[in-house]
Motif scaffolding. Structure first.
Motif, PDB file in Angstrom:
ATOM      1  N   THR A 162      45.768  45.080  42.242  1.00 38.59           N
ATOM      2  CA  THR A 162      45.387  43.691  42.527  1.00 38.59           C
ATOM      3  C   THR A 162      45.656  43.275  43.966  1.00 38.59           C
ATOM      4  N   PRO A 163      46.820  43.549  44.556  1.00 37.11           N
ATOM      5  CA  PRO A 163      47.044  43.096  45.944  1.00 37.11           C
ATOM      6  C   PRO A 163      46.002  43.615  46.932  1.00 37.11           C
ATOM      7  N   SER A 164      45.675  44.909  46.847  1.00 34.42           N
ATOM      8  CA  SER A 164      44.700  45.461  47.786  1.00 34.42           C
ATOM      9  C   SER A 164      43.302  44.910  47.506  1.00 34.42           C
ATOM     10  N   ARG A 165      42.992  44.677  46.235  1.00 37.62           N
ATOM     11  CA  ARG A 165      41.676  44.115  45.905  1.00 37.62           C
ATOM     12  C   ARG A 165      41.571  42.658  46.364  1.00 37.62           C
ATOM     13  N   LEU A 166      42.651  41.916  46.226  1.00 41.94           N
ATOM     14  CA  LEU A 166      42.644  40.544  46.736  1.00 41.94           C
ATOM     15  C   LEU A 166      42.433  40.530  48.243  1.00 41.94           C
ATOM     16  N   ALA A 167      43.109  41.436  48.945  1.00 46.10           N
ATOM     17  CA  ALA A 167      42.954  41.500  50.403  1.00 46.10           C
ATOM     18  C   ALA A 167      41.520  41.819  50.792  1.00 46.10           C
ATOM     19  N   ARG A 168      40.836  42.608  49.953  1.00 52.44           N
ATOM     20  CA  ARG A 168      39.470  43.024  50.278  1.00 52.44           C
ATOM     21  C   ARG A 168      38.429  41.982  49.871  1.00 52.44           C
ATOM     22  N   ARG A 169      38.617  41.326  48.704  1.00 53.09           N
ATOM     23  CA  ARG A 169      37.560  40.483  48.152  1.00 53.09           C
ATOM     24  C   ARG A 169      37.769  38.979  48.344  1.00 53.09           C
ATOM     25  N   ALA A 170      39.024  38.507  48.412  1.00 50.14           N
ATOM     26  CA  ALA A 170      39.267  37.057  48.393  1.00 50.14           C
ATOM     27  C   ALA A 170      38.580  36.329  49.537  1.00 50.14           C
ATOM     28  N   CYS A 171      38.587  36.923  50.728  1.00 49.99           N
ATOM     29  CA  CYS A 171      37.969  36.275  51.894  1.00 49.99           C
ATOM     30  C   CYS A 171      36.603  36.865  52.233  1.00 49.99           C
ATOM     31  N   SER A 172      36.059  37.694  51.349  1.00 49.55           N
ATOM     32  CA  SER A 172      34.753  38.288  51.619  1.00 49.55           C
ATOM     33  C   SER A 172      33.670  37.229  51.524  1.00 49.55           C
ATOM     34  N   VAL A 173      32.738  37.286  52.435  1.00 51.16           N
ATOM     35  CA  VAL A 173      31.652  36.310  52.479  1.00 51.16           C
ATOM     36  C   VAL A 173      30.321  37.014  52.254  1.00 51.16           C
ATOM     37  N   SER A 174      29.363  36.244  51.803  1.00 52.07           N
ATOM     38  CA  SER A 174      27.998  36.752  51.665  1.00 52.07           C
ATOM     39  C   SER A 174      27.127  36.124  52.737  1.00 52.07           C
ATOM     40  N   THR A 175      25.958  36.692  52.975  1.00 56.41           N
ATOM     41  CA  THR A 175      25.006  36.118  53.921  1.00 56.41           C
ATOM     42  C   THR A 175      23.968  35.303  53.168  1.00 56.41           C
ATOM     43  N   SER A 176      23.262  34.454  53.895  1.00 55.89           N
ATOM     44  CA  SER A 176      22.185  33.677  53.282  1.00 55.89           C
ATOM     45  C   SER A 176      21.130  34.598  52.671  1.00 55.89           C
ATOM     46  N   HIS A 177      20.856  35.697  53.373  1.00 55.81           N
ATOM     47  CA  HIS A 177      19.860  36.647  52.866  1.00 55.81           C
ATOM     48  C   HIS A 177      20.304  37.226  51.530  1.00 55.81           C
ATOM     49  N   GLU A 178      21.569  37.609  51.434  1.00 54.28           N
ATOM     50  CA  GLU A 178      22.073  38.171  50.183  1.00 54.28           C
ATOM     51  C   GLU A 178      22.022  37.156  49.052  1.00 54.28           C
ATOM     52  N   GLU A 179      22.361  35.898  49.350  1.00 52.32           N
ATOM     53  CA  GLU A 179      22.320  34.862  48.321  1.00 52.32           C
ATOM     54  C   GLU A 179      20.909  34.674  47.779  1.00 52.32           C
ATOM     55  N   MET A 180      19.902  34.873  48.642  1.00 53.34           N
ATOM     56  CA  MET A 180      18.520  34.617  48.223  1.00 53.34           C
ATOM     57  C   MET A 180      17.770  35.876  47.827  1.00 53.34           C
ATOM     58  N   SER A 181      18.435  37.027  47.864  1.00 56.16           N
ATOM     59  CA  SER A 181      17.746  38.265  47.488  1.00 56.16           C
ATOM     60  C   SER A 181      18.549  39.042  46.451  1.00 56.16           C
ATOM     61  N   GLN A 182      19.521  39.885  46.897  1.00 57.39           N
ATOM     62  CA  GLN A 182      20.251  40.715  45.935  1.00 57.39           C
ATOM     63  C   GLN A 182      20.981  39.902  44.881  1.00 57.39           C
ATOM     64  N   ILE A 183      21.725  38.889  45.316  1.00 63.11           N
ATOM     65  CA  ILE A 183      22.516  38.097  44.365  1.00 63.11           C
ATOM     66  C   ILE A 183      21.608  37.292  43.451  1.00 63.11           C
ATOM     67  N   LYS A 184      20.558  36.721  43.995  1.00 60.57           N
ATOM     68  CA  LYS A 184      19.612  35.956  43.193  1.00 60.57           C
ATOM     69  C   LYS A 184      18.922  36.836  42.155  1.00 60.57           C
ATOM     70  N   ALA A 185      18.684  38.099  42.498  1.00 57.91           N
ATOM     71  CA  ALA A 185      17.978  39.019  41.593  1.00 57.91           C
ATOM     72  C   ALA A 185      18.790  39.346  40.346  1.00 57.91           C
ATOM     73  N   ARG A 186      20.085  39.085  40.366  1.00 53.04           N
ATOM     74  CA  ARG A 186      20.914  39.378  39.203  1.00 53.04           C
ATOM     75  C   ARG A 186      20.554  38.512  38.003  1.00 53.04           C
ATOM     76  N   SER A 187      19.804  37.428  38.214  1.00 54.79           N
ATOM     77  CA  SER A 187      19.377  36.579  37.096  1.00 54.79           C
ATOM     78  C   SER A 187      18.187  37.159  36.348  1.00 54.79           C
ATOM     79  N   GLY A 188      17.620  38.233  36.855  1.00 53.97           N
ATOM     80  CA  GLY A 188      16.437  38.803  36.217  1.00 53.97           C
ATOM     81  C   GLY A 188      15.204  38.020  36.605  1.00 53.97           C
ATOM     82  N   SER A 189      14.757  37.158  35.721  1.00 50.90           N
ATOM     83  CA  SER A 189      13.593  36.323  36.010  1.00 50.90           C
ATOM     84  C   SER A 189      13.951  35.259  37.043  1.00 50.90           C
ATOM     85  N   ALA A 190      12.930  34.798  37.765  1.00 48.08           N
ATOM     86  CA  ALA A 190      13.137  33.786  38.802  1.00 48.08           C
ATOM     87  C   ALA A 190      12.903  32.389  38.240  1.00 48.08           C
TER      88      ALA A 190
END
Length: 587
Positions: free
Chosen positions: A21-49
């Motif tokens: 957990t400590p190393s994973r928190l250090a890696r993920r807690a402050c990780s950010v996404s880009t606008s492109h990722e929010e509107m493409s890869q991450i959005k695609a996880r919903s399946g249908s649009a």
């Protein structure tokens, strides 16, 4: 470097994940996404649009419906009687201006990144995953609690409108503790009916909201006209009791601003419109008109309602709990029926605010599911309805269960603080996003500015609320104002912006977001103790969920390639022109 295998494939895998957990928190807690990722890869996880079916007038209707609930019929009376008097009109104008500034922050993000995540996505692309999860978790709980409270309020107002006591609608179970022993079946029916509507389709939900909102506005216009017709202009300056303060500003400037702090809560609801950005036909045009237009229209309606109420009765005779209906309830010349009409209008307002809020909460949960910090099941969008059915149904049933047995007063002590916290976070995120390019710009000057300005605002708020009147208080308030202004000006002159909005952006940076930051801190300082107990409790619960589940699920998703950006790294990608039709920021 630990393995990216599934953390939940078995007990041994989960315990190994907890050990990391400590190393994973250090890696993920402050990780950010880009606008492109929010509107493409991450959005695609919903399946249908989600289908882009909403226009600017739909957003205006949804914004008005979300803001103008039954609360204005109560808050107006309390603020006038206890704080502002007839100057409650000015209080509403000030609160409306401040709400507009906060709405600008939401609008810039929604135009740049038209996804359904609202504040969760905005914080995630700036301050990282943990801050976004804490923000989203508190917001979801605020939505559920407030929607349950609104549903129980619906039965109360509807009962008063048709002349049936609420006690006849609710079943008392004596074995349960007070506050949880009145079963309200009609509140459950209202929540479940709206859940079915929002699951069926967003466009259909907008049509239902538009019809109810128009009816509600007609009732409000009726109340305004009755007030100007039956009222007396002398009530603006003359109290009923000559011993009470008189004039349009009976409690002075402090009364006006304290009244503005109280009535600002009547404007909460426009933030839900930003969660519909993914379903807007033309985000660049429709979102600014929809969000800002709804706030402006609601401000005008509120000011006219406040003026109407001030004309009906002197401020010291206003019923703090039912100012409008109470003004007619005691009439002996055939006007008592007006109070029933007001109750019916409030019932329509409750339904619209409930519908818009439930639309918003489902889309927040959907995007939180896309990010893998809650089960991805919540992220699914139904291929036929193009709505997040799983999130809508789950939260609808959860809200109905709470509305079934929890008393209104218990619920009201649990809402508002999470929403104000989210407004505060979004304003900070906007400043950070304008002045920091992750991976290329030193973030510390901007973070230092935001922290120092927030501390100065907190000092001003504590002085305003707790220091006794006198020259010392005036000096402290003036000193805080001067220091805050100097901090903003110094930051403005020394730190250049790294992002310039191409199509729509908040003007006068960083002054406008800073006003929003200050306002939300000031309002947070006006809330009672139970609100902070709730905030600490649910924040601690969110931290526990993040440490025990979310950070590990997010780490697994990163190993599967769902996220392309890790803490401190930046991936430069071209904007997805086909998704939003244009590139919004030049870096």
């Amino acid at each position: 470097m630990e393995s990216h295998g599934s953390s939940f494939s078995g007990l041994n895998s989960y315990f190994r994940a907890l050990a990391q957990t400590p190393s994973r928190l250090a890696r993920r807690a402050c990780s950010v996404s880009t606008s492109h990722e929010e509107m493409s890869q991450i959005k695609a996880r919903s399946g249908s649009a989600m289908q882009r079916t909403l226009r600017w007038y739909d957003l205006v209707g949804l914004g008005i419906g979300g803001m103008v609930g039954a609360g204005v019929f109560v808050i107006t009376g309390r603020a006038s009687r206890l704080h502002a008097g007839p100057s409650i009109v000015i209080s509403y104008a000030i609160a409306g201006l401040c709400a507009l500034l906060s709405a600008f922050c939401y609008t810039e993000f929604a135009v740049d990144m038209p996804v359904a995540g609202g504040a969760f996505s905005y914080v995630r692309v700036t301050f990282g995953e943990f801050a976004a999860f804490l923000t989203g978790g508190n917001l979801i709980m605020d939505y559920v609690m407030s929607n349950a409270a609104v549903a129980r309020g619906f039965t109360s107002y509807l009962g008063s409108a048709i002349g049936i006591s609420t006690s006849k609608w609710r079943v008392v179970i004596h074995g349960l503790p007070d506050g949880f022993n009145e079963i309200d079946v009609f509140a459950v029916i209202a929540v479940l009916a709206i859940t079915l509507i929002i699951c069926y389709g967003t466009r259909e939900s907008s049509v239902v909201n538009m019809v109810l909102t128009i009816l509600h506005i007609l009732f409000i216009v009726f109340v305004i006209l009755m007030g100007f017709w039956k009222g007396d202009w002398k009530n603006f300056t003359q109290p009923a009791n000559p011993n009470n303060p008189s004039g349009f500003f009976p409690f002075g400037a402090p009364g006006v601003f304290n009244g503005a702090a109280m009535v600002y809560l009547s404007y909460i609801g426009y933030d839900a419109v930003s969660t519909l950005a993914e379903e807007v036909h033309n985000p660049v045009k429709d979102i600014p008109i929809g969000v800002s237009g709804s706030v402006i229209i609601v401000t005008i309606l509120y000011c006219l309602m406040a003026a109407s109420m001030s004309m009906l009765l002197p401020y010291d005779m206003i019923d703090a709990d039912a100012p409008f209906s109470g003004a007619f309830r005691g009439e002996s010349d055939g006007w008592k029926w007006v109070s029933n009409v007001i109750g019916m209008g409030a019932s329509f307002g409750i339904l619209t605010s409930l519908l818009v809020a439930m639309l918003g909460q489902a889309r927040y949960m959907c995007v939180i599911g896309r990010s893998n910090v809650v089960p991805a099941w919540f992220a699914r969008v139904h291929p036929k309805t193009s709505t997040p059915v799983n999130a809508s149904a789950f939260l609808g049933i959860f809200t109905a269960a709470i509305a079934l047995f929890t008393d209104l007063n218990v619920l009201l002590n649990l809402v508002s603080i999470g929403t104000l916290f989210v407004f505060y976070m979004v304003a900070n995120a906007l400043v950070y996003r304008r002045y920091v390019a992750i991976g290329t710009t030193n973030p510390w000057p901007t973070l230092s500015f935001l922290c120092s300005f927030s501390c100065t605002s907190i000092l001003f708020t504590l002085t305003w609320h707790f220091m006794p009147l006198g020259k010392g208080k005036a000096f402290m308030l003036g000193a805080c104002a001067v220091i805050a202004t100097a901090i903003i000006q110094l930051f403005h002159c020394t730190v250049p912006q790294v992002r310039k909005p191409e199509f729509w952006g908040v003007p006068l940076m960083p002054w406008m977001p800073c006003v929003s930051i200050f306002l939300n801190i000031f309002l947070l300082g006006s809330l009672d103790g139970p609100s902070y107990v709730r905030f600490v409790f649910f924040s601690a619960l969110a931290v526990l969920v993040y440490v025990l589940y979310s950070v590990h699920a997010s780490f697994d998703a990163e190993g599967e390639g769902s996220f392309g950006q890790k803490n401190g790294e930046i991936i430069v990608k071209e904007s997805d022109e086909s998704d939003r039709g244009h590139c919004f920021f030049k870096v």
